[in-house]
Design a protein around this motif. Sequence first.
Motif, PDB file in Angstrom:
ATOM      1  N   ASN A 151       0.670  -1.221  -0.126  1.00 18.47           N
ATOM      2  CA  ASN A 151      -0.101   0.124  -0.089  1.00 18.47           C
ATOM      3  C   ASN A 151       0.834   1.291   0.006  1.00 18.47           C
ATOM      4  OD1 ASN A 151      -1.594   2.246   0.955  1.00 18.47           O
ATOM      5  ND2 ASN A 151      -3.170   0.533   1.734  1.00 18.47           N
ATOM      6  N   ILE A 152       0.771   2.136  -0.972  1.00 19.79           N
ATOM      7  CA  ILE A 152       1.785   3.067  -1.151  1.00 19.79           C
ATOM      8  C   ILE A 152       1.083   4.650  -0.646  1.00 19.79           C
ATOM      9  CG2 ILE A 152       3.056   2.063  -2.889  1.00 19.79           C
ATOM     10  CD1 ILE A 152       1.729   3.791  -5.120  1.00 19.79           C
ATOM     11  N   ASN A 153       0.194   4.636  -0.032  1.00 15.44           N
ATOM     12  CA  ASN A 153      -0.485   5.707   0.187  1.00 15.44           C
ATOM     13  C   ASN A 153       0.299   6.846   1.251  1.00 15.44           C
ATOM     14  OD1 ASN A 153      -3.136   4.889  -0.415  1.00 15.44           O
ATOM     15  ND2 ASN A 153      -4.286   5.286   1.404  1.00 15.44           N
ATOM     16  N   LYS A 154       1.073   5.973   2.057  1.00 13.88           N
ATOM     17  CA  LYS A 154       2.215   6.908   2.802  1.00 13.88           C
ATOM     18  C   LYS A 154       3.051   7.563   1.910  1.00 13.88           C
ATOM     19  CE  LYS A 154       0.851   6.502   7.277  1.00 13.88           C
ATOM     20  NZ  LYS A 154      -0.547   5.951   6.799  1.00 13.88           N
ATOM     21  N   ILE A 155       3.473   7.112   0.711  1.00 13.35           N
ATOM     22  CA  ILE A 155       4.307   7.900  -0.113  1.00 13.35           C
ATOM     23  C   ILE A 155       3.896   9.042  -0.690  1.00 13.35           C
ATOM     24  CG2 ILE A 155       5.538   7.426  -2.271  1.00 13.35           C
ATOM     25  CD1 ILE A 155       6.465   5.819   0.209  1.00 13.35           C
ATOM     26  N   ALA A 156       2.435   9.064  -0.914  1.00 11.79           N
ATOM     27  CA  ALA A 156       1.558  10.151  -1.437  1.00 11.79           C
ATOM     28  C   ALA A 156       1.642  10.910  -0.201  1.00 11.79           C
ATOM     29  CB  ALA A 156       0.387   9.515  -1.733  1.00 11.79           C
ATOM     30  N   THR A 157       1.233  10.477   1.202  1.00  6.66           N
ATOM     31  CA  THR A 157       1.102  11.466   2.133  1.00  6.66           C
ATOM     32  C   THR A 157       2.487  12.449   2.104  1.00  6.66           C
ATOM     33  OG1 THR A 157      -0.253  10.074   3.287  1.00  6.66           O
ATOM     34  CG2 THR A 157       1.026  11.708   4.749  1.00  6.66           C
ATOM     35  N   LEU A 158       3.886  11.611   2.092  1.00  2.43           N
ATOM     36  CA  LEU A 158       4.892  12.311   2.185  1.00  2.43           C
ATOM     37  C   LEU A 158       5.084  13.377   0.946  1.00  2.43           C
ATOM     38  CD1 LEU A 158       7.707  12.527   3.706  1.00  2.43           C
ATOM     39  CD2 LEU A 158       8.604  10.652   2.117  1.00  2.43           C
ATOM     40  N   ARG A 159       4.749  12.904  -0.021  1.00  3.34           N
ATOM     41  CA  ARG A 159       4.743  13.906  -1.329  1.00  3.34           C
ATOM     42  C   ARG A 159       3.932  15.127  -1.191  1.00  3.34           C
ATOM     43  NH1 ARG A 159       1.152  11.905  -6.081  1.00  3.34           N
ATOM     44  NH2 ARG A 159      -0.413  12.443  -4.610  1.00  3.34           N
ATOM     45  N   ASN A 160       2.650  14.877  -0.800  1.00  2.00           N
ATOM     46  CA  ASN A 160       1.646  15.903  -0.474  1.00  2.00           C
ATOM     47  C   ASN A 160       2.081  17.098   0.647  1.00  2.00           C
ATOM     48  OD1 ASN A 160       0.245  14.634  -2.325  1.00  2.00           O
ATOM     49  ND2 ASN A 160      -1.409  13.931  -1.113  1.00  2.00           N
ATOM     50  N   SER A 161       2.988  16.436   1.575  1.00  3.50           N
ATOM     51  CA  SER A 161       3.365  17.293   2.729  1.00  3.50           C
ATOM     52  C   SER A 161       4.231  18.574   2.283  1.00  3.50           C
ATOM     53  CB  SER A 161       4.211  16.765   3.661  1.00  3.50           C
ATOM     54  OG  SER A 161       5.541  16.302   3.148  1.00  3.50           O
ATOM     55  N   ARG A 162       4.895  18.491   0.786  1.00  5.59           N
ATOM     56  CA  ARG A 162       5.661  19.564   0.379  1.00  5.59           C
ATOM     57  C   ARG A 162       5.097  20.299  -0.759  1.00  5.59           C
ATOM     58  NH1 ARG A 162      11.076  19.986   2.405  1.00  5.59           N
ATOM     59  NH2 ARG A 162      11.307  21.703   0.857  1.00  5.59           N
ATOM     60  N   GLY A 163       4.115  19.577  -1.448  1.00  4.91           N
ATOM     61  CA  GLY A 163       3.381  20.160  -2.540  1.00  4.91           C
ATOM     62  C   GLY A 163       4.094  19.933  -3.654  1.00  4.91           C
ATOM     63  N   GLY A 164       4.937  19.346  -3.779  1.00  4.27           N
ATOM     64  CA  GLY A 164       5.733  18.849  -5.162  1.00  4.27           C
ATOM     65  C   GLY A 164       5.458  17.469  -5.576  1.00  4.27           C
ATOM     66  N   ASP A 165       6.419  16.688  -6.148  1.00  8.85           N
ATOM     67  CA  ASP A 165       6.374  15.372  -6.780  1.00  8.85           C
ATOM     68  C   ASP A 165       7.324  14.572  -6.178  1.00  8.85           C
ATOM     69  OD1 ASP A 165       4.796  13.464  -7.957  1.00  8.85           O
ATOM     70  OD2 ASP A 165       6.090  13.887  -9.772  1.00  8.85           O
ATOM     71  N   LEU A 166       7.855  14.591  -4.942  1.00 10.96           N
ATOM     72  CA  LEU A 166       9.073  14.194  -4.432  1.00 10.96           C
ATOM     73  C   LEU A 166       8.407  13.465  -2.898  1.00 10.96           C
ATOM     74  CD1 LEU A 166      11.886  13.183  -4.740  1.00 10.96           C
ATOM     75  CD2 LEU A 166      12.481  15.083  -3.226  1.00 10.96           C
ATOM     76  N   PRO A 167       8.431  12.069  -2.874  1.00 11.37           N
ATOM     77  CA  PRO A 167       8.738  11.222  -3.755  1.00 11.37           C
ATOM     78  C   PRO A 167       7.818  10.864  -4.894  1.00 11.37           C
ATOM     79  CG  PRO A 167       7.887  10.179  -1.777  1.00 11.37           C
ATOM     80  CD  PRO A 167       7.980  11.676  -1.442  1.00 11.37           C
ATOM     81  N   ASN A 168       7.938  10.361  -5.859  1.00  8.56           N
ATOM     82  CA  ASN A 168       6.937  10.147  -7.085  1.00  8.56           C
ATOM     83  C   ASN A 168       6.261   8.746  -6.789  1.00  8.56           C
ATOM     84  OD1 ASN A 168       6.488   8.898  -9.720  1.00  8.56           O
ATOM     85  ND2 ASN A 168       6.553  11.131 -10.107  1.00  8.56           N
ATOM     86  N   VAL A 169       5.078   8.818  -6.751  1.00 13.45           N
ATOM     87  CA  VAL A 169       4.405   7.748  -6.474  1.00 13.45           C
ATOM     88  C   VAL A 169       4.435   6.492  -7.681  1.00 13.45           C
ATOM     89  CG1 VAL A 169       2.916   8.558  -4.784  1.00 13.45           C
ATOM     90  CG2 VAL A 169       2.100   8.435  -7.036  1.00 13.45           C
ATOM     91  N   VAL A 170       4.365   6.976  -8.738  1.00 12.44           N
ATOM     92  CA  VAL A 170       4.565   6.127  -9.834  1.00 12.44           C
ATOM     93  C   VAL A 170       5.869   5.637  -9.875  1.00 12.44           C
ATOM     94  CG1 VAL A 170       4.767   5.820 -12.340  1.00 12.44           C
ATOM     95  CG2 VAL A 170       2.849   7.367 -11.136  1.00 12.44           C
ATOM     96  N   GLN A 171       6.781   6.179  -9.678  1.00 13.43           N
ATOM     97  CA  GLN A 171       8.360   5.524  -9.648  1.00 13.43           C
ATOM     98  C   GLN A 171       8.477   4.693  -8.661  1.00 13.43           C
ATOM     99  OE1 GLN A 171      10.787   5.902 -12.081  1.00 13.43           O
ATOM    100  NE2 GLN A 171      11.430   4.175 -10.796  1.00 13.43           N
ATOM    101  N   PHE A 172       7.840   5.189  -7.289  1.00 12.91           N
ATOM    102  CA  PHE A 172       7.812   4.223  -5.976  1.00 12.91           C
ATOM    103  C   PHE A 172       7.158   2.814  -6.520  1.00 12.91           C
ATOM    104  CE2 PHE A 172       6.967   2.354  -2.141  1.00 12.91           C
ATOM    105  CZ  PHE A 172       7.809   2.687  -1.236  1.00 12.91           C
TER     106      PHE A 172
END
Length: 237
Positions: free
Chosen positions: A7-28
Motif C-alpha cells: 500500500n503506497i498511501n504513505k508515499i503520497a502523504t509524504l509527497r503532498n506534505s511539500r506540495g511537489g512530486d517527491l517522492p514520486n508515487v509512480v516511480q515508487f
Amino acid sequence: MTKLSVNINKIATLRNSRGGDLPNVVQFAKDAQRFGAEGITIHPRPDERHIRYQDAHDLKPVVFTEYNIEGNPVTSFLDLVLKVKPTQVTLVPDAEDAITSNAGWDTLKHKSFLTDVIKEFQRNGIRTSIFVDPVLKQIEGAKATGTDRIELYTEAFAHQYGLGNKAAIKPYTDSAELANTLGLGVNAGHDLSLDNIQFFKENIPNLLEVSIGHALIAESLYLGIENVIQMYLHKLK
C-alpha cells in the motif's frame, strides 16, 4: 502462496506534505514491484489527502502485478474504479473524516447495496473483495452479496499479538476456514508488520493476499524498502 501487495498511501502523504512530486508515487510503485512486491494497493479518499484520483490513473500503465484499489463506494469512487479497471477493488466502509480504516462492513445490514455495487464491478471484469471483521455471520453475509473475496480487518489481532496474546488469532482462523468452505478467497490487512506477519500467515488457511502499507513504509525508514519487501516475502513463503 500469499501475495504481498504494498500500500503506497504513505508515499503520497509524504509527497503532498511539500506540495511537489517527491517522492514520486509512480516511480515508487515501479521500484516496489522491481524489488519483489506482488501487488500495489492504493486507498484514495474523497479529500485526496494522500493518494489522488489522478494517481490511480497514472499508476494503471505501470502496475504489472496486482492492482488493488480500496475505498468506500461513493459515486466518485465508483466512477474512478470503473474508469481505471484495476485487478481488484476492495470495498471499505470509511467515514470521510476517518484517519484510517477502523471497521469492517455490516454485510447483513448493507447486503442490497453491496450486492449492486459488486455486480457492477464484476460486469466490468474487476475482482471484488469486502473488508470485514472476523465475525462468522459477517462472513456468511459477505458470501450472500456475491463477492469474490473478503479482506479480514486485522487491527485487533495486531494489537493483541503485540501484548503477547496469541489466542487473538482464533477468530481469524475460524473466519478463514468458513470463507474457504463457502468458496470465498481470503485477503487480510491493517497493522500487519514484520513482527506479526509470519504468525498470522501460519494460522490462516489459504491466505491469498496481504495488503501492507504503514508498517512496511515505517520499517523501510530503518531497513530500506528493497530489504523490507524481501523480508516480508521470506516470512510469507
